[in-house]
Scaffold this motif. Structure first.
Motif, PDB file in Angstrom:
ATOM      1  N   ALA A  99       4.395   8.402  12.910  1.00 48.39           N
ATOM      2  CA  ALA A  99       4.644   9.575  12.061  1.00 48.39           C
ATOM      3  C   ALA A  99       3.826   9.480  10.779  1.00 48.39           C
ATOM      4  O   ALA A  99       3.264  10.485  10.316  1.00 48.39           O
ATOM      5  CB  ALA A  99       6.135   9.686  11.739  1.00 48.39           C
ATOM      6  N   SER A 100       3.731   8.292  10.209  1.00 47.20           N
ATOM      7  CA  SER A 100       2.931   8.090   9.004  1.00 47.20           C
ATOM      8  C   SER A 100       1.467   8.413   9.273  1.00 47.20           C
ATOM      9  O   SER A 100       0.795   9.049   8.456  1.00 47.20           O
ATOM     10  CB  SER A 100       3.070   6.653   8.515  1.00 47.20           C
ATOM     11  N   PHE A 101       0.967   7.974  10.420  1.00 44.84           N
ATOM     12  CA  PHE A 101      -0.415   8.266  10.796  1.00 44.84           C
ATOM     13  C   PHE A 101      -0.631   9.772  10.915  1.00 44.84           C
ATOM     14  O   PHE A 101      -1.635  10.305  10.430  1.00 44.84           O
ATOM     15  CB  PHE A 101      -0.772   7.567  12.110  1.00 44.84           C
ATOM     16  N   VAL A 102       0.296  10.460  11.552  1.00 44.92           N
ATOM     17  CA  VAL A 102       0.188  11.916  11.708  1.00 44.92           C
ATOM     18  C   VAL A 102       0.187  12.592  10.332  1.00 44.92           C
ATOM     19  O   VAL A 102      -0.612  13.499  10.078  1.00 44.92           O
ATOM     20  CB  VAL A 102       1.320  12.462  12.610  1.00 44.92           C
ATOM     21  N   GLY A 103       1.066  12.143   9.438  1.00 43.16           N
ATOM     22  CA  GLY A 103       1.101  12.704   8.091  1.00 43.16           C
ATOM     23  C   GLY A 103      -0.193  12.457   7.336  1.00 43.16           C
ATOM     24  O   GLY A 103      -0.739  13.357   6.681  1.00 43.16           O
ATOM     25  N   ALA A 104      -0.719  11.237   7.421  1.00 46.46           N
ATOM     26  CA  ALA A 104      -1.978  10.903   6.734  1.00 46.46           C
ATOM     27  C   ALA A 104      -3.139  11.695   7.322  1.00 46.46           C
ATOM     28  O   ALA A 104      -3.988  12.209   6.585  1.00 46.46           O
ATOM     29  CB  ALA A 104      -2.248   9.403   6.832  1.00 46.46           C
ATOM     30  N   PHE A 105      -3.169  11.806   8.639  1.00 43.87           N
ATOM     31  CA  PHE A 105      -4.245  12.554   9.289  1.00 43.87           C
ATOM     32  C   PHE A 105      -4.159  14.039   8.940  1.00 43.87           C
ATOM     33  O   PHE A 105      -5.178  14.679   8.678  1.00 43.87           O
ATOM     34  CB  PHE A 105      -4.194  12.352  10.808  1.00 43.87           C
ATOM     35  N   GLY A 106      -2.949  14.577   8.913  1.00 44.83           N
ATOM     36  CA  GLY A 106      -2.769  15.981   8.520  1.00 44.83           C
ATOM     37  C   GLY A 106      -3.210  16.225   7.092  1.00 44.83           C
ATOM     38  O   GLY A 106      -3.879  17.228   6.794  1.00 44.83           O
ATOM     39  N   SER A 107      -2.884  15.306   6.202  1.00 42.15           N
ATOM     40  CA  SER A 107      -3.325  15.428   4.806  1.00 42.15           C
ATOM     41  C   SER A 107      -4.839  15.373   4.710  1.00 42.15           C
ATOM     42  O   SER A 107      -5.449  16.088   3.904  1.00 42.15           O
ATOM     43  CB  SER A 107      -2.731  14.304   3.958  1.00 42.15           C
ATOM     44  N   LEU A 108      -5.458  14.517   5.516  1.00 43.92           N
ATOM     45  CA  LEU A 108      -6.918  14.424   5.531  1.00 43.92           C
ATOM     46  C   LEU A 108      -7.539  15.742   5.959  1.00 43.92           C
ATOM     47  O   LEU A 108      -8.483  16.228   5.324  1.00 43.92           O
ATOM     48  CB  LEU A 108      -7.363  13.299   6.460  1.00 43.92           C
ATOM     49  N   TRP A 112       0.834  -1.205   0.000  1.00 42.83           N
ATOM     50  CA  TRP A 112       0.000   0.000   0.000  1.00 42.83           C
ATOM     51  C   TRP A 112       0.867   1.253   0.000  1.00 42.83           C
ATOM     52  O   TRP A 112       0.692   2.160  -0.822  1.00 42.83           O
ATOM     53  CB  TRP A 112      -0.917  -0.021   1.221  1.00 42.83           C
ATOM     54  N   ASN A 113       1.794   1.322   0.934  1.00 38.79           N
ATOM     55  CA  ASN A 113       2.643   2.504   1.042  1.00 38.79           C
ATOM     56  C   ASN A 113       3.662   2.581  -0.084  1.00 38.79           C
ATOM     57  O   ASN A 113       4.082   3.668  -0.465  1.00 38.79           O
ATOM     58  CB  ASN A 113       3.336   2.535   2.400  1.00 38.79           C
ATOM     59  N   GLY A 114       4.061   1.428  -0.614  1.00 41.82           N
ATOM     60  CA  GLY A 114       4.942   1.433  -1.784  1.00 41.82           C
ATOM     61  C   GLY A 114       4.272   2.116  -2.960  1.00 41.82           C
ATOM     62  O   GLY A 114       4.899   2.900  -3.679  1.00 41.82           O
ATOM     63  N   PHE A 115       2.974   1.827  -3.158  1.00 46.61           N
ATOM     64  CA  PHE A 115       2.255   2.522  -4.216  1.00 46.61           C
ATOM     65  C   PHE A 115       2.144   4.001  -3.899  1.00 46.61           C
ATOM     66  O   PHE A 115       2.257   4.843  -4.795  1.00 46.61           O
ATOM     67  CB  PHE A 115       0.860   1.937  -4.455  1.00 46.61           C
ATOM     68  N   GLY A 116       1.935   4.347  -2.621  1.00 43.41           N
ATOM     69  CA  GLY A 116       1.880   5.760  -2.228  1.00 43.41           C
ATOM     70  C   GLY A 116       3.187   6.479  -2.533  1.00 43.41           C
ATOM     71  O   GLY A 116       3.190   7.621  -2.999  1.00 43.41           O
ATOM     72  N   ILE A 176       5.786  12.351   4.599  1.00 44.91           N
ATOM     73  CA  ILE A 176       5.827  11.670   5.899  1.00 44.91           C
ATOM     74  C   ILE A 176       4.817  10.527   5.928  1.00 44.91           C
ATOM     75  O   ILE A 176       5.110   9.433   6.427  1.00 44.91           O
ATOM     76  CB  ILE A 176       5.559  12.669   7.044  1.00 44.91           C
ATOM     77  N   GLY A 177       3.642  10.769   5.368  1.00 41.85           N
ATOM     78  CA  GLY A 177       2.612   9.733   5.352  1.00 41.85           C
ATOM     79  C   GLY A 177       3.017   8.493   4.592  1.00 41.85           C
ATOM     80  O   GLY A 177       2.925   7.375   5.112  1.00 41.85           O
ATOM     81  N   VAL A 178       3.488   8.660   3.362  1.00 40.69           N
ATOM     82  CA  VAL A 178       3.761   7.474   2.526  1.00 40.69           C
ATOM     83  C   VAL A 178       5.145   6.877   2.770  1.00 40.69           C
ATOM     84  O   VAL A 178       5.273   5.662   2.920  1.00 40.69           O
ATOM     85  CB  VAL A 178       3.534   7.753   1.020  1.00 40.69           C
ATOM     86  N   PHE A 179       6.169   7.706   2.846  1.00 39.37           N
ATOM     87  CA  PHE A 179       7.513   7.157   3.053  1.00 39.37           C
ATOM     88  C   PHE A 179       7.689   6.665   4.494  1.00 39.37           C
ATOM     89  O   PHE A 179       8.353   5.664   4.731  1.00 39.37           O
ATOM     90  CB  PHE A 179       8.590   8.172   2.669  1.00 39.37           C
ATOM     91  N   GLY A 180       7.076   7.373   5.446  1.00 42.45           N
ATOM     92  CA  GLY A 180       7.092   6.893   6.828  1.00 42.45           C
ATOM     93  C   GLY A 180       6.351   5.577   6.965  1.00 42.45           C
ATOM     94  O   GLY A 180       6.770   4.678   7.695  1.00 42.45           O
ATOM     95  N   GLY A 181       5.233   5.444   6.231  1.00 44.27           N
ATOM     96  CA  GLY A 181       4.477   4.198   6.253  1.00 44.27           C
ATOM     97  C   GLY A 181       5.254   3.044   5.651  1.00 44.27           C
ATOM     98  O   GLY A 181       5.255   1.932   6.194  1.00 44.27           O
TER      99      GLY A 181
END
Length: 161
Positions: free
Chosen positions: A90-99, A22-26, A65-70
């Motif tokens: 950190a990935s969660f924080v990045g994804a949540f911030g993007s949301l 999933w994160n590789g595709f991101g 941060i969301g995708v590479f951290g994930g």
């Protein structure tokens, strides 16, 4: 000093492999977008691309941060490293911030059929955080035992036993 072998739970492999894909595709999506790869971006509407390229640097940072951290977190999870927990956090924080940025943006164009994806990403990350966060001591213990298993004297001990 005796060492115990802790078998890796099946769900750790499942989460690690699916999360890596999933994160590789991101990461691939981010790289193709950041490098403005024409072949990859061909299906995107022009107003969507204009909006993406006009985003401030810190929004791009949240995406990174969301995708590479994930991806790094999932790979660390597969390697049973303790650093997986802070990376996935950190990935969660990045994804949540993007949301949050996506929700608050009133002028953001919408690509048909993709409106729900940020919610899915944050939901998956939140479920994982709640599940693994409650047992983070167990995760760290499994990781530390695994790290000790890689030491040459431990391998010798197991072989000779």
């Amino acid at each position: 000093m005796p060492f115990a072998f802790v078998k890796t739970p099946w769900h750790l492999w499942l989460v690690g492999i699916l999360g890596s894909l999933w994160n590789g595709f991101g990461c691939f999506d981010f790289t193709m977008t950041a490098t403005r790869n024409a072949a990859y971006l061909k299906p995107f509407p022009e107003d969507m691309l204009a909006y993406i390229y006009a985003l401030p640097w810190w929004v791009w940072g949240l995406w990174v941060i969301g995708v590479f951290g994930g991806l790094a977190g999932c790979l660390a999870l597969l390697a049973r490293r303790a650093v997986a927990v802070p990376l996935l956090t950190a990935s969660f924080v990045g994804a949540f911030g993007s949301l949050i940025v996506g929700i608050k943006a009133e002028d953001a164009p919408v690509m048909e059929g993709t409106e729900f994806m940020p919610f899915v990403i944050v939901l998956i990350a939140a479920v994982h955080q709640v599940r693994e966060g409650s047992s983070s001591d167990a995760v760290h213990e499994r990781v530390s035992v695994s790290a000790r298993m890689r030491e040459p004297r431990v391998r010798w001990f197991l072989i000779s036993a």
